[in-house]
Design an enzyme around this catalytic site. Sequence first.
Site, mmCIF file in Angstrom:
data_model
loop_
_atom_site.group_PDB
_atom_site.id
_atom_site.type_symbol
_atom_site.label_atom_id
_atom_site.label_comp_id
_atom_site.label_asym_id
_atom_site.label_seq_id
_atom_site.Cartn_x
_atom_site.Cartn_y
_atom_site.Cartn_z
ATOM 1 C CG ASP A 11 -1.801 1.093 1.433
ATOM 2 O OD1 ASP A 11 -1.670 1.989 0.599
ATOM 3 O OD2 ASP A 11 -2.495 1.061 2.208
ATOM 4 C CG ASP A 35 -8.159 9.285 -6.460
ATOM 5 O OD1 ASP A 35 -7.534 10.202 -5.709
ATOM 6 O OD2 ASP A 35 -9.257 9.790 -7.132
ATOM 7 C CB VAL A 121 -10.249 2.357 -12.627
ATOM 8 C CG1 VAL A 121 -11.760 2.844 -13.368
ATOM 9 C CG2 VAL A 121 -10.767 1.659 -11.239
ATOM 10 C CE1 TYR A 122 -10.235 6.516 -15.185
ATOM 11 C CE2 TYR A 122 -8.179 7.924 -15.172
ATOM 12 C CZ TYR A 122 -9.469 7.890 -14.717
ATOM 13 O OH TYR A 122 -10.002 9.016 -14.357
HETATM 14 N N1 AR6 Z 1 -1.237 1.420 -2.950
HETATM 15 C C1 AR6 Z 1 -0.626 1.159 -4.239
HETATM 16 N N2 AR6 Z 1 -1.082 1.104 -5.499
HETATM 17 C C2 AR6 Z 1 -2.521 0.743 -5.430
HETATM 18 C C3 AR6 Z 1 -3.350 0.905 -4.196
HETATM 19 C C4 AR6 Z 1 -2.659 1.433 -2.971
HETATM 20 N N3 AR6 Z 1 -3.298 1.637 -2.058
HETATM 21 N N4 AR6 Z 1 -4.666 0.826 -4.398
HETATM 22 C C5 AR6 Z 1 -4.670 0.239 -5.652
HETATM 23 N N5 AR6 Z 1 -3.447 0.371 -6.321
HETATM 24 P P1 AR6 Z 1 -6.219 2.366 -9.975
HETATM 25 P P2 AR6 Z 1 -5.916 3.971 -12.657
HETATM 26 C C6 AR6 Z 1 -2.939 -0.132 -7.782
HETATM 27 O O1 AR6 Z 1 -7.381 2.046 -10.571
HETATM 28 O O2 AR6 Z 1 -6.071 2.952 -13.460
HETATM 29 C C7 AR6 Z 1 -9.665 6.055 -9.305
HETATM 30 O O3 AR6 Z 1 -11.365 5.980 -9.256
HETATM 31 C C8 AR6 Z 1 -3.843 -0.920 -8.569
HETATM 32 O O4 AR6 Z 1 -3.893 -2.213 -8.216
HETATM 33 O O5 AR6 Z 1 -6.060 3.102 -8.535
HETATM 34 O O6 AR6 Z 1 -5.007 5.301 -12.998
HETATM 35 C C9 AR6 Z 1 -9.369 7.410 -9.878
HETATM 36 O O7 AR6 Z 1 -10.379 8.436 -9.246
HETATM 37 C C10 AR6 Z 1 -3.206 -0.363 -9.862
HETATM 38 O O8 AR6 Z 1 -2.082 -1.270 -9.905
HETATM 39 O O9 AR6 Z 1 -5.700 3.861 -11.010
HETATM 40 C C11 AR6 Z 1 -9.574 7.295 -11.373
HETATM 41 O O10 AR6 Z 1 -10.979 7.570 -11.560
HETATM 42 C C12 AR6 Z 1 -2.669 1.136 -9.639
HETATM 43 O O11 AR6 Z 1 -2.678 1.167 -8.297
HETATM 44 C C13 AR6 Z 1 -9.201 6.080 -11.742
HETATM 45 O O12 AR6 Z 1 -9.364 5.226 -10.527
HETATM 46 C C14 AR6 Z 1 -3.643 1.977 -10.510
HETATM 47 O O13 AR6 Z 1 -4.924 1.624 -10.422
HETATM 48 C C15 AR6 Z 1 -7.893 5.787 -12.065
HETATM 49 O O14 AR6 Z 1 -7.669 4.711 -12.749
#
Ligand code: AR6
Length: 174
Positions: A11, A35, A121-122
């Site tokens: 995390d 986020d 998510v993206y």
């Molecule tokens: N620490 C580190 N990495 C993490 C954590 C954490 N606590 N939680 C998730 N990840 P994402 P995106 C990882 O979906 O694709 C949001 O709703 C996750 O497993 O967080 O850029 C925003 O508001 C993945 O490997 O970001 C936007 O609407 C990585 O972080 C949207 O999601 C990115 O996943 C952005 O989507």
Amino acid sequence: MKAIISLYKGDITKLNVDAIVNAANRSLLGGGGVDGAIHRAAGSELLEFNRKLGGCETGEAKISPGFKLPAKFIIHTVGPVWQGGNCNEDKLLENCYLNSLRLTVKNNIKTIAFPAISTGVYGFPLERATNIAVKTVIKFLENDDTIEKVIFACFDERTYQVYEATLESEKIPF
Ligand code: AR6
């Protein structure tokens, strides 16, 4: 180049670094994934602060305090939504890393951690995003003598393995 590169599995909100990067959306008002975790850990002052930032365009970056986080700062960047690869996604993702690193230098930040921007998510394909992340960061660091440490924070085992394989194939010590 002065910085060392490091991989961390877990995390990002737990990291005791000068700054962590948030994979935000254009509102900068919170969401799911990393986020959501950052907003929860930083506390409601973050949302109040970010309301005054007026959003952020895809590929750009803005800075806030870390509030309740161990990190002093949060650099919020907005990754591209994957649309198949022909909508400038690669360049926009590169811009996320570059603009985050420019803010890092500007704010005298020495240690910074990045999540795998856009790969959740993206929907950006993980190997392709990791290649861009690693190459963009290394190229930037080659011309910088202020940043001391860059951590790639990998939330899951698969992400960790892809980062590990990419760093090994680029012969980058970590
Ligand atoms: N620490 C580190 N990495 C993490 C954590 C954490 N606590 N939680 C998730 N990840 P994402 P995106 C990882 O979906 O694709 C949001 O709703 C996750 O497993 O967080 O850029 C925003 O508001 C993945 O490997 O970001 C936007 O609407 C990585 O972080 C949207 O999601 C990115 O996943 C952005 O989507």
